[in-house]
Design an enzyme around this catalytic site. Sequence first.
Site, PDB file in Angstrom:
ATOM      1  N   ASP A  64      46.972  32.060 -17.860  1.00  6.49           N
ATOM      2  CA  ASP A  64      45.780  32.129 -17.015  1.00  6.49           C
ATOM      3  C   ASP A  64      45.697  30.832 -16.225  1.00  6.49           C
ATOM      4  O   ASP A  64      44.923  29.934 -16.539  1.00  6.49           O
ATOM      5  CB  ASP A  64      44.538  32.339 -17.897  1.00  6.49           C
ATOM      6  CG  ASP A  64      43.276  32.585 -17.075  1.00  6.49           C
ATOM      7  OD1 ASP A  64      43.370  32.618 -15.833  1.00  6.49           O
ATOM      8  OD2 ASP A  64      42.200  32.738 -17.683  1.00  6.49           O
ATOM      9  N   SER A 172      57.801  21.324 -16.812  1.00  7.27           N
ATOM     10  CA  SER A 172      58.174  22.555 -16.113  1.00  7.27           C
ATOM     11  C   SER A 172      59.483  22.326 -15.377  1.00  7.27           C
ATOM     12  O   SER A 172      59.656  21.310 -14.711  1.00  7.27           O
ATOM     13  CB  SER A 172      57.096  22.949 -15.100  1.00  7.27           C
ATOM     14  OG  SER A 172      57.622  23.918 -14.216  1.00  7.27           O
ATOM     15  N   THR A 175      59.497  22.399 -10.798  1.00  9.14           N
ATOM     16  CA  THR A 175      59.023  21.431  -9.809  1.00  9.14           C
ATOM     17  C   THR A 175      60.027  20.281  -9.812  1.00  9.14           C
ATOM     18  O   THR A 175      60.169  19.593 -10.817  1.00  9.14           O
ATOM     19  CB  THR A 175      57.607  20.921 -10.169  1.00  9.14           C
ATOM     20  OG1 THR A 175      56.692  22.013 -10.091  1.00  9.14           O
ATOM     21  CG2 THR A 175      57.150  19.824  -9.232  1.00  9.14           C
ATOM     22  N   LYS A 213      52.989  17.714 -22.752  1.00  9.70           N
ATOM     23  CA  LYS A 213      53.818  18.894 -23.063  1.00  9.70           C
ATOM     24  C   LYS A 213      55.260  18.635 -22.654  1.00  9.70           C
ATOM     25  O   LYS A 213      55.525  18.292 -21.506  1.00  9.70           O
ATOM     26  CB  LYS A 213      53.268  20.112 -22.323  1.00  9.70           C
ATOM     27  CG  LYS A 213      54.063  21.386 -22.596  1.00  9.70           C
ATOM     28  CD  LYS A 213      53.301  22.593 -22.129  1.00  9.70           C
ATOM     29  CE  LYS A 213      54.094  23.865 -22.333  1.00  9.70           C
ATOM     30  NZ  LYS A 213      53.351  25.047 -21.858  1.00  9.70           N
TER      31      LYS A 213
HETATM   32  C1  LIG Z   1      55.306  33.136 -16.251  1.00 12.94           C
HETATM   33  C2  LIG Z   1      55.155  31.842 -16.972  1.00 12.94           C
HETATM   34  C3  LIG Z   1      54.443  30.818 -16.379  1.00 12.94           C
HETATM   35  C4  LIG Z   1      54.278  29.605 -17.034  1.00 12.94           C
HETATM   36  N1  LIG Z   1      53.549  28.615 -16.440  1.00 12.94           N
HETATM   37  C5  LIG Z   1      53.350  27.447 -17.100  1.00 12.94           C
HETATM   38  C6  LIG Z   1      52.557  26.421 -16.517  1.00 12.94           C
HETATM   39  O1  LIG Z   1      51.996  26.587 -15.442  1.00 12.94           O
HETATM   40  N2  LIG Z   1      52.415  25.260 -17.213  1.00 12.94           N
HETATM   41  C7  LIG Z   1      52.991  25.049 -18.446  1.00 12.94           C
HETATM   42  O2  LIG Z   1      52.809  23.989 -19.028  1.00 12.94           O
HETATM   43  N3  LIG Z   1      53.736  26.020 -19.021  1.00 12.94           N
HETATM   44  C8  LIG Z   1      53.924  27.205 -18.380  1.00 12.94           C
HETATM   45  N4  LIG Z   1      54.672  28.189 -18.970  1.00 12.94           N
HETATM   46  C9  LIG Z   1      55.318  27.910 -20.282  1.00 12.94           C
HETATM   47  C10 LIG Z   1      54.509  28.450 -21.445  1.00 12.94           C
HETATM   48  O3  LIG Z   1      53.258  27.792 -21.527  1.00 12.94           O
HETATM   49  C11 LIG Z   1      55.257  28.256 -22.771  1.00 12.94           C
HETATM   50  O4  LIG Z   1      55.454  26.880 -22.983  1.00 12.94           O
HETATM   51  C12 LIG Z   1      56.606  28.945 -22.773  1.00 12.94           C
HETATM   52  O5  LIG Z   1      56.551  30.172 -22.084  1.00 12.94           O
HETATM   53  C13 LIG Z   1      57.117  29.212 -24.193  1.00 12.94           C
HETATM   54  O6  LIG Z   1      56.247  30.073 -24.902  1.00 12.94           O
HETATM   55  P1  LIG Z   1      56.504  31.658 -25.051  1.00 12.94           P
HETATM   56  O7  LIG Z   1      57.914  31.830 -25.506  1.00 12.94           O
HETATM   57  O8  LIG Z   1      55.487  32.118 -26.059  1.00 12.94           O
HETATM   58  O9  LIG Z   1      56.265  32.252 -23.710  1.00 12.94           O
HETATM   59  C14 LIG Z   1      54.845  29.416 -18.329  1.00 12.94           C
HETATM   60  C15 LIG Z   1      55.556  30.459 -18.922  1.00 12.94           C
HETATM   61  C16 LIG Z   1      55.704  31.663 -18.279  1.00 12.94           C
HETATM   62  C17 LIG Z   1      56.455  32.777 -18.940  1.00 12.94           C
END
Ligand SMILES: Cc1cc2nc3c(=O)[nH]c(=O)nc-3n(C[C@H](O)[C@H](O)[C@H](O)COP(=O)(O)O)c2cc1C
Length: 353
Positions: A64, A172, A175, A213
């Site tokens: 979100d 991330s 970027t 993070k």
């Molecule tokens: C579509 C998408 C967008 C994401 N955007 C962000 C972000 O804006 N900032 C961030 O810190 N992590 C972002 N993440 C990373 C997630 O917060 C998380 O660290 C990562 O997906 C691993 O968790 P999961 O395997 O449960 O998805 C994003 C992940 C996904 C899949």
Amino acid sequence: MSDIFHITGPLLRLIDPETGHRLAMRALAAGLVPAGRAFSDDALGVSLWGIDFPNPIGTAAGFDKNAEAVDAALRLGFGFVEIGTVTPRPQPGNPKPRLFRLPEDQAVINRMGFNNEGLDVVLRRLARRRRRGIVGVNVGKNRDAEDALADYVTGVRAAAPLADFLVLNVSSPNTPGLRGLQRRSELSRLLEAALAARNETAEQPGRPPLLVKIAPDLSEDELKDIAVTCRETGIDGIIATNTTITRPEGLRGTDVGQDGGLSGQPLFELSTRILGDLYRLTEGKVPLIGVGGVSNGEQAYAKIRAGASLVQLYSAMVYHGPGLANRINRELASLLRRDGFSKISEAVGDAHR
Ligand SMILES: Cc1cc2nc3c(=O)[nH]c(=O)nc-3n(C[C@H](O)[C@H](O)[C@H](O)COP(=O)(O)O)c2cc1C
């Protein structure tokens, strides 16, 4: 089951992933996803930084980005949510398509590139809600920022009055140059500047904890540097991990060749190893949030045993739908009991003992 995700889930998967996510968020925000009762169990409560989390399972950043469905996510049984990443100015992110599902691997690849509405709009939206439930704000820098540090400081200052916790996202992969901020000297400067900005905004108590993070793609030496820097600066916690730029062997999804960060099941092992290393390197003295590939109670429990005080997820929601937080919490409560723990904090880091 009669919830809308179970009816539309397979259909949603036929349309492109980004549209699917937008529709799901709209449905959530509009209250079209019946939540049922949030599972609750005293054993799941976590007290950290003076905050009482009802359970340790939260939404990860990116789910979100613009704070559109905060209360809806809390109603689904999540113990907390993290919005963002938010940058000082709004930005469109990378060209589409930039989000890919790998259903055979229960994984996702994204190269969104911090598409978001910017601090003003997002924080105004956050300010309009009744402050109930725990909400963290994840901040980043604009792609064209000339002074990265200044962007983080702006984010921290603006978000501190509204956030229960703050997160500096330096991990991330989408970027350019962002992950370079994890290097020791840069990280140290960033953490000090951000902590000073946070400290200006509020008296203690009332200051939101500030977390950083990190990426899963770090060498042992890089991880050591991060652990030392976090101890030295007194940062309040670390979130491990963001998505990986590696592609573990055996992936079968047709989009495996897409550029971007990989998340979901194939990230579980790598991110849990990094989490465990970090717990060891910080001697269990810095609170950790474990994220990466969690889709059931057993995996959430593994993160906690590796050293996480709290756990987050995103990708598994794509494949398992909105009942997931309740299911994980129910499973987690029974795993704790099975092993004789009466609360989460007793199990944190248990794998190292
Ligand atoms: C579509 C998408 C967008 C994401 N955007 C962000 C972000 O804006 N900032 C961030 O810190 N992590 C972002 N993440 C990373 C997630 O917060 C998380 O660290 C990562 O997906 C691993 O968790 P999961 O395997 O449960 O998805 C994003 C992940 C996904 C899949």
